[in-house]
Each structure stands twice: as C-alpha cells, then as structure tokens.
Design a protein around this motif. Structure first.
Motif, PDB file in Angstrom:
ATOM      1  N   ILE A  97      66.491  26.115  27.277  1.00  0.00           N
ATOM      2  CA  ILE A  97      65.494  26.440  26.258  1.00  0.00           C
ATOM      3  C   ILE A  97      64.501  27.482  26.779  1.00  0.00           C
ATOM      4  CG2 ILE A  97      65.739  24.170  25.199  1.00  0.00           C
ATOM      5  CD1 ILE A  97      63.008  23.419  26.386  1.00  0.00           C
ATOM      6  N   TYR A  98      64.771  27.992  27.980  1.00  0.00           N
ATOM      7  CA  TYR A  98      63.969  29.060  28.580  1.00  0.00           C
ATOM      8  C   TYR A  98      62.485  28.703  28.529  1.00  0.00           C
ATOM      9  CZ  TYR A  98      68.313  31.708  28.709  1.00  0.00           C
ATOM     10  OH  TYR A  98      69.604  32.099  28.963  1.00  0.00           O
ATOM     11  N   SER A  99      61.658  29.587  27.999  1.00  0.00           N
ATOM     12  CA  SER A  99      60.212  29.386  28.110  1.00  0.00           C
ATOM     13  C   SER A  99      59.662  28.314  27.184  1.00  0.00           C
ATOM     14  CB  SER A  99      59.471  30.704  27.874  1.00  0.00           C
ATOM     15  OG  SER A  99      59.615  31.559  28.994  1.00  0.00           O
ATOM     16  N   CYS A 100      60.491  27.748  26.316  1.00  0.00           N
ATOM     17  CA  CYS A 100      60.047  26.540  25.602  1.00  0.00           C
ATOM     18  C   CYS A 100      59.743  25.429  26.601  1.00  0.00           C
ATOM     19  CB  CYS A 100      61.099  26.081  24.609  1.00  0.00           C
ATOM     20  SG  CYS A 100      61.332  27.159  23.181  1.00  0.00           S
ATOM     21  N   THR A 101      60.337  25.541  27.785  1.00  0.00           N
ATOM     22  CA  THR A 101      60.063  24.590  28.869  1.00  0.00           C
ATOM     23  C   THR A 101      58.568  24.495  29.155  1.00  0.00           C
ATOM     24  OG1 THR A 101      62.193  25.142  29.878  1.00  0.00           O
ATOM     25  CG2 THR A 101      60.583  24.049  31.291  1.00  0.00           C
ATOM     26  N   TYR A 192      51.312  37.492  30.472  1.00  0.00           N
ATOM     27  CA  TYR A 192      52.387  36.504  30.498  1.00  0.00           C
ATOM     28  C   TYR A 192      52.916  36.353  31.916  1.00  0.00           C
ATOM     29  CZ  TYR A 192      56.196  33.727  28.587  1.00  0.00           C
ATOM     30  OH  TYR A 192      57.047  32.688  28.278  1.00  0.00           O
ATOM     31  N   ASN A 193      52.901  35.120  32.419  1.00  0.00           N
ATOM     32  CA  ASN A 193      53.189  34.878  33.822  1.00  0.00           C
ATOM     33  C   ASN A 193      53.895  33.536  33.959  1.00  0.00           C
ATOM     34  OD1 ASN A 193      53.055  34.173  36.575  1.00  0.00           O
ATOM     35  ND2 ASN A 193      51.143  35.276  36.887  1.00  0.00           N
ATOM     36  N   THR A 194      55.217  33.558  34.051  1.00  0.00           N
ATOM     37  CA  THR A 194      55.984  32.321  34.201  1.00  0.00           C
ATOM     38  C   THR A 194      55.663  31.630  35.517  1.00  0.00           C
ATOM     39  OG1 THR A 194      57.771  33.058  32.764  1.00  0.00           O
ATOM     40  CG2 THR A 194      58.331  31.390  34.404  1.00  0.00           C
ATOM     41  N   GLY A 195      55.263  32.393  36.524  1.00  0.00           N
ATOM     42  CA  GLY A 195      54.918  31.805  37.812  1.00  0.00           C
ATOM     43  C   GLY A 195      53.787  30.804  37.713  1.00  0.00           C
ATOM     44  N   VAL A 199      53.483  26.948  39.097  1.00  0.00           N
ATOM     45  CA  VAL A 199      52.385  26.428  39.922  1.00  0.00           C
ATOM     46  C   VAL A 199      51.889  25.103  39.334  1.00  0.00           C
ATOM     47  CG1 VAL A 199      50.025  26.810  40.699  1.00  0.00           C
ATOM     48  CG2 VAL A 199      51.693  28.674  40.815  1.00  0.00           C
ATOM     49  N   LEU A 200      51.789  25.024  38.011  1.00  0.00           N
ATOM     50  CA  LEU A 200      51.378  23.764  37.382  1.00  0.00           C
ATOM     51  C   LEU A 200      52.356  22.639  37.698  1.00  0.00           C
ATOM     52  CD1 LEU A 200      50.201  24.965  33.844  1.00  0.00           C
ATOM     53  CD2 LEU A 200      48.763  24.066  35.677  1.00  0.00           C
ATOM     54  N   SER A 201      53.654  22.932  37.613  1.00  0.00           N
ATOM     55  CA  SER A 201      54.649  21.913  37.940  1.00  0.00           C
ATOM     56  C   SER A 201      54.532  21.482  39.393  1.00  0.00           C
ATOM     57  CB  SER A 201      56.053  22.441  37.653  1.00  0.00           C
ATOM     58  OG  SER A 201      57.030  21.455  37.909  1.00  0.00           O
ATOM     59  N   THR A 202      54.241  22.434  40.269  1.00  0.00           N
ATOM     60  CA  THR A 202      54.076  22.122  41.691  1.00  0.00           C
ATOM     61  C   THR A 202      52.883  21.209  41.916  1.00  0.00           C
ATOM     62  OG1 THR A 202      55.058  24.247  42.304  1.00  0.00           O
ATOM     63  CG2 THR A 202      53.757  23.123  43.991  1.00  0.00           C
ATOM     64  N   ILE A 203      51.795  21.469  41.196  1.00  0.00           N
ATOM     65  CA  ILE A 203      50.614  20.607  41.324  1.00  0.00           C
ATOM     66  C   ILE A 203      50.902  19.214  40.777  1.00  0.00           C
ATOM     67  CG2 ILE A 203      48.235  20.252  40.548  1.00  0.00           C
ATOM     68  CD1 ILE A 203      47.904  23.308  40.642  1.00  0.00           C
ATOM     69  N   GLY A 237      63.065  21.147  45.039  1.00  0.00           N
ATOM     70  CA  GLY A 237      63.369  20.131  44.034  1.00  0.00           C
ATOM     71  C   GLY A 237      62.314  19.985  42.953  1.00  0.00           C
ATOM     72  N   VAL A 238      61.324  20.866  42.936  1.00  0.00           N
ATOM     73  CA  VAL A 238      60.285  20.802  41.920  1.00  0.00           C
ATOM     74  C   VAL A 238      60.815  21.423  40.626  1.00  0.00           C
ATOM     75  CG1 VAL A 238      57.946  21.506  41.276  1.00  0.00           C
ATOM     76  CG2 VAL A 238      58.485  20.981  43.673  1.00  0.00           C
ATOM     77  N   PRO A 239      60.843  20.682  39.508  1.00  0.00           N
ATOM     78  CA  PRO A 239      61.335  21.262  38.252  1.00  0.00           C
ATOM     79  C   PRO A 239      60.618  22.566  37.918  1.00  0.00           C
ATOM     80  CG  PRO A 239      61.044  18.899  38.008  1.00  0.00           C
ATOM     81  CD  PRO A 239      60.451  19.258  39.344  1.00  0.00           C
ATOM     82  N   ASN A 240      61.390  23.523  37.473  1.00  0.00           N
ATOM     83  CA  ASN A 240      60.818  24.828  37.170  1.00  0.00           C
ATOM     84  C   ASN A 240      59.873  24.707  35.985  1.00  0.00           C
ATOM     85  OD1 ASN A 240      60.499  27.587  36.183  1.00  0.00           O
ATOM     86  ND2 ASN A 240      62.100  28.091  37.666  1.00  0.00           N
ATOM     87  N   GLY A 241      58.608  24.951  36.232  1.00  0.00           N
ATOM     88  CA  GLY A 241      57.611  24.716  35.192  1.00  0.00           C
ATOM     89  C   GLY A 241      57.667  25.671  34.029  1.00  0.00           C
ATOM     90  N   GLY A 242      58.384  26.791  34.173  1.00  0.00           N
ATOM     91  CA  GLY A 242      58.377  27.798  33.124  1.00  0.00           C
ATOM     92  C   GLY A 242      59.675  27.993  32.394  1.00  0.00           C
TER      93      GLY A 242
END
Length: 383
Positions: A97-101, A192-195, A199-203, A237-242
């Motif tokens: 779902i790409y950026s819907c993530t 627009y910054n998927t990174g 970072v949010l997912s990492t936190i 193993g951190v889910p890709n937040g973007g």
C-alpha cells in the motif's frame, strides 16, 4: 427547460433549508462491525443511485488507463456497495500500500501518546534516540519534535524520494535521516519525507518494549480482524514506517472505517477521538496540491470534498474517507488513473444527497423535478 427554470426560481424564493440524507457521527451507529468480514449491500439500499455505479463500471472498462486500476471498493454506511478486482488482484491478495502505510504509523503514535509511551508531541525526538550517532548537529535539529515528523515539517533536507533508497541501504536508517542537514526551522516548511515516518517507527520500536510490529498487531490489526498482512522491516527488523505494508483492499477499508468512526471499533476505543480529529485536520496548507487537496494532517491528506481526508500511496493506492457521506473509498493501482474524477463524477454524484431534498413551508418535498432539471444543474460538485 422553461419548467426547470421556474422550479429553480421557486426554490430560491421560498424559505428553504436542506436536509441531508446522510447521518452524522453524532447519531449514527453501525449495524454491525466488519471485524470478521464486510457485509454486501446494493447501492439503492444504502441511498445510492445504481445507474451511477453502473456508469462508473463502464467508465473504468472503457478508459485507456483501465489497466492501471487493480481494485476499487466503495463502502457506504458500513456495507460494500461496489467491489471490483482486476488481473491478479483478488479479495485475499495483499499488496504494497506504499505510503498509505504512513497512517498506520501515525495511528501507532496516537496509541503511544494515549498510553503514555511518549509524553507529548512537543517533546524533542532526539531525547528518545540517545544512542544514535547523529551528524550535522545544530540547534534547529534539536528542536524537531513529534508534531514536526507527523506533519512533514521537520526541516530536514530530503531532496526527493530517492533519498529513501539511500536510507534503506545505510547502516542505520534512522541515523541516516537525522544526520541530514537542516534546510529550515522545524515547523516552517512542508517537505515530503518518508524517512521521517521511519524515524517515528524507530521511536515506537524503542519506547514500546515489544516493538512496533507487536504494538500494531495487538492494538490495531487484531482488534480490526486484520490477519493477512506483511510489514517489511529494515535491517534491524523495525517495520518501515513510511511504506512496505502489504494489505488486502478490504483491510485497507477497515483503516478508513476506523477513522470514519472516530477511532471506535465494536465497543473499543482503539485510537482516541482527539487523535483522529487532530490527524484529519489540516496543520499546514499545500498550495501546490490544489488539484487533490488543501492540507496535510498527521500523515493524512486533507481535501476540500466535504471535509474528507485520504491516505495516499504511490501508483494510486488510496483510502479516502468522506464522513459527511458515510463513505470509504479504497483503490489499489499500478499507475495513473483519475481517482478524483471517479469519486467526484460517479461515486459522489451517485449518493442520494446529490438529489438534495428540501423543506418548503414546513413540508418535506422530494425533488421530483430532478427528472426535469438537467443533470449538470443537479450534480453537486465538491471540489
């Protein structure tokens, strides 16, 4: 046409007020919850015009972009009224779902805030990542907070989304993002910054002891009945937040339906109503995006259409929520197709509220004159 003119003149000169056929979130309760699966209904049973839905199907099949549309779901009042799958796509086929993530990551942030894993959206994010070796430090970078990451206003340099691939190839993706130089003061400019989503997912993965994946499973996916999914992670193993969350379209629709219902699901408040309200209002205007939206919330795009909002992903993945119409529209795609036109010209024009009933002198009069007034007059444009 003369008859049409007098009907319109009469309506304009009398004391009239509209009645919307759709129900508000204050007095509408779902008939059921689609945790174990969506129920199907006819367009007519849900106050829609079947001819417009059939026109929609014909338009899709006859257009030169038709091969780019993989699936389309229209859900009104909690019932599927239109569902189309093409090529290899099926009801049970999960796809990226790409950026819907990003709205999933945003939702998890709301849960972390509600449950006290983070203190405030105003907290500097670097306080939550003390072990990272961040380069190009300056006072502006130290002022980046959660709200800035959620609204794409971090001020961090992000030239374009090719930076995403450099991030994923780096030794530490979150460190890569936060080591980028600052382009502006946090909160001032949208970029627009998927990174930032990663970072949010990492936190989240840091503050929640069982990690982002388990928080998503236990607090969101399991209660919604979402089991057929895959969320790819980084080298740690951190889910890709973007991006890189794979869902079936019917489960994409559950995300939209959760937000349509203010974060409530079958007696549970999965996401706070306050978070839903703040996520789906514009925090920054996007003048360049006037064709499809006017602002950006907490990873949601904010539209002019009836105060609607949407998750958007590459290649036309969409989760559009139109609260005023009790509608959720989901698409999966492989390229360009005119999503906004599909919604505006067929789906919205097919709702019964586009036939606006009125109160005249205290009596309800359905617009029988709709058959006499041209469709261009009756059609309610929402852009």
């Amino acid at each position: 046409m003369k008859f049409s003119f007098y009907i319109i003149l009469l309506l304009c000169t009398l004391s009239i007020s509209p009645i919307h056929l759709t129900v508000s979130d204050n007095d509408w309760t779902p008939d059921y919850w689609p945790t174990d699966g969506w129920q199907i209904s006819t367009p007519e049973e849900q106050g829609m015009i079947n001819n417009r839905i059939q026109d929609l199907d014909n338009y899709i099949e006859s257009s030169d972009w038709t091969n780019n549309l993989k699936s389309l779901l229209v859900i009104r009042n909690g019932y599927i009224v239109y569902e189309k799958y093409r090529f290899e796509f099926t009801q049970t086929f999960p796809s990226n779902i790409y950026s819907c993530t990003k709205v999933i990551t945003s939702s998890l942030m709301g849960i972390c805030l509600e449950e006290g894993y983070i203190n405030s959206l105003e907290d500097p994010i670097l306080d939550y990542l003390p072990d990272l070796n961040i380069q190009n430090m300056d006072p502006m970078k130290e002022r980046i907070n959660f709200r800035h990451l959620l609204t794409m206003t971090s001020g961090l340099e992000w030239i374009d989304e090719t930076d995403y691939y450099s991030m994923m190839d780096s030794g530490n993706p979150a460190e890569y993002v936060l080591s980028k130089p600052m382009d502006s003061e946090p909160g001032q400019e949208w970029n627009y910054n998927t990174g930032c989503s990663h970072v949010l997912s990492t936190i989240i993965n840091t503050v929640f002891e069982n990690g982002t994946a388990n928080l998503a499973k236990n607090s969101l996916f399991d209660p919604l009945g979402i089991a057929n999914y895959l969320w790819t992670g980084d080298r740690f193993g951190v889910p890709n937040g973007g991006t890189l969350l794979n869902l079936i379209p019917r489960d994409m629709a559950k995300i939209g339906y959760l937000y349509l219902n203010n974060g409530s699901w079958d007696g549970m408040q999965l996401i706070s109503k306050e978070w839903v309200e703040n996520s789906t209002r514009s925090h920054i205007e996007l003048d360049f995006a006037r064709n499809f939206g006017v602002g950006y919330g907490y990873k949601w795009w904010i539209y002019d259409w009836k105060d609607s909002f949407s998750a958007r992903g590459s290649l036309n993945q969409n989760i559009l929520v139109l609260p005023a119409e009790n509608l959720v529209v989901v698409t999966s795609g492989a390229g360009y197709f005119p999503f906004e036109d599909l919604v505006d010209d067929y789906i919205l024009s097919g709702t019964s509220s586009s036939l606006v009933p009125w109160i005249i002198g205290g009596s309800s009069v359905a617009i029988i004159a709709a058959t006499a007034i041209t469709s261009s007059i009756l059609k309610k444009k929402n852009k």
